[in-house]
Write an enzyme that holds these catalytic residues in place. Structure first.
Site: not given
Ligand SMILES: NC(=O)c1ccc[n+]([C@@H]2O[C@H](COP(=O)([O-])OP(=O)(O)OC[C@H]3O[C@@H](n4cnc5c(N)ncnc54)[C@H](OP(=O)(O)O)[C@@H]3O)[C@@H](O)[C@H]2O)c1
Length: 300
Positions: A61, A63, A100, A126, A130
């Site tokens: 995502a 993020t 997610y 964002y 989403k």
């Molecule tokens: N983090 C939070 O606090 C939070 C809260 C609520 C919901 N969520 C949701 O939970 C899910 C997982 O979040 P997370 O915390 O694991 O996120 P994260 O650690 O930021 O990981 C997101 C991954 O997506 C990759 N990505 C970004 N742009 C991309 C693209 N264009 N093509 C392919 N890959 C791409 C990123 O790669 P790079 O690192 O190389 O950019 C990273 O590996 C997401 O759907 C997020 O919206 C997260």
């Protein structure tokens, strides 16, 4: 029965844990970001068509919540358009899609915890992108599980707890907002619950497909969370300039950021617990584990 799985976002907080939790389900294809850029619809389609998975899991995502305000086109491509493409391809393959989403689809104005049926009103780019991603999946009608989660943390990757630890080493005092409430949720927990739910739906529980709120039990605010992190660190003897009692609360209005956040991020998890017969631990359970892991690595 082993199935072919396509996992997107393998290096993110949740993606990394899914690599572990989903490994007993079957053969996993885990493309590098350059091999499957979600902002590139043609590449995404061809990866799915070449892989022909029985299960697509999208942990990728955009993020960067504040950056998205000035980078809306890319945020929309990754968070809104790409999940729609995954859903279309999943439907053609008769595959499952796990996706997610976030508490930021809500504006935080509700008095209590949000249920899945509450009307989302995102405050940020964002949150809006989403929400569009969720809607694209639902409209396509593929078999799906969508989990809305909040305040994700892991020992690996960037998150609030790690930022607080770094800042507490550099500064004598910190100010952190205390008027946004939610549940910090472990990427490990999200991955493990995903696996348990998948096992259920893949073994005939197809009627349980849908949208679920998946967060840890309990709640805090960012100020309480910061103090908890520093208390745990202090107990292990970590060298901090800022003690837990030196973290002062401030209102959100005193810490302006490009993206607006909901004051109330509480998500009601009754549906998930009832449908899948699950227990969700208090957020502090996994937060302590994460901090123990981070601090032990630092001492080593
Ligand atoms: N983090 C939070 O606090 C939070 C809260 C609520 C919901 N969520 C949701 O939970 C899910 C997982 O979040 P997370 O915390 O694991 O996120 P994260 O650690 O930021 O990981 C997101 C991954 O997506 C990759 N990505 C970004 N742009 C991309 C693209 N264009 N093509 C392919 N890959 C791409 C990123 O790669 P790079 O690192 O190389 O950019 C990273 O590996 C997401 O759907 C997020 O919206 C997260």
């Amino acid at each position: 029965m082993a199935i072919d799985i396509l996992l997107l976002g393998k290096d993110g907080q949740v993606g990394w844990e899914l690599q572990r939790a989903l490994s007993p389900f079957g053969h996993m294809v885990v493309p590098e970001i350059g091999e499957c850029d979600l902002a590139n619809p043609d590449q995404l389609r061809s990866v799915i068509r070449a892989t022909k998975p029985a299960l697509i899991v999208n942990a990728a995502a955009y993020t960067a919540v504040d950056k998205a305000e000035s980078d809306a086109d890319v945020a929309r491509a990754v968070n809104a358009v790409a999940p729609g493409i995954m859903a279309e391809e999943a439907r053609k393959l008769d595959a499952w899609l796990v996706h997610y989403s976030t508490d930021y689809v809500f504006d935080g104005s509700k008095a209590g915890a949000y249920i899945e049926e509450d009307v989302p009103v995102p405050l940020s780019v964002y949150g809006a992108t989403k929400l569009q991603g969720e809607q694209a999946i639902l409209e396509t009608g593929c078999r799906h599980l969508i989990f809305r989660t909040s305040w994700v943390f892991a020992a690996r990757g960037g998150n609030f707890a790690r930022t607080m630890l770094c800042l507490a080493r550099e500064r004598d005092a910190l100010t952190v907002v205390d008027d946004q409430f939610g549940a910090p949720t472990s990427a490990e927990l999200i991955a493990d619950i995903t696996a348990l739910c998948l096992r259920d739906v893949l073994r005939g529980g197809e009627a349980k497909q849908g949208l679920y709120h998946l967060v840890a039990a309990g709640e805090t605010n960012w100020h309480g969370y910061a103090r908890f992190v520093l208390e745990q660190a202090a107990q292990t003897g970590a060298a901090l300039k800022c003690r837990p009692e030196d973290v002062s609360p401030i209102p959100t209005s005193a810490y302006p950021l490009p993206a607006r956040r909901p004051a109330n991020s509480r998500l009601d998890t009754s549906k998930l617990k009832r449908e899948f017969d699950l227990y969700l631990p208090d957020w502090t359970y996994h937060a302590k584990r994460m901090l123990t892991e981070i601090l032990a690595k630092e001492r080593a």
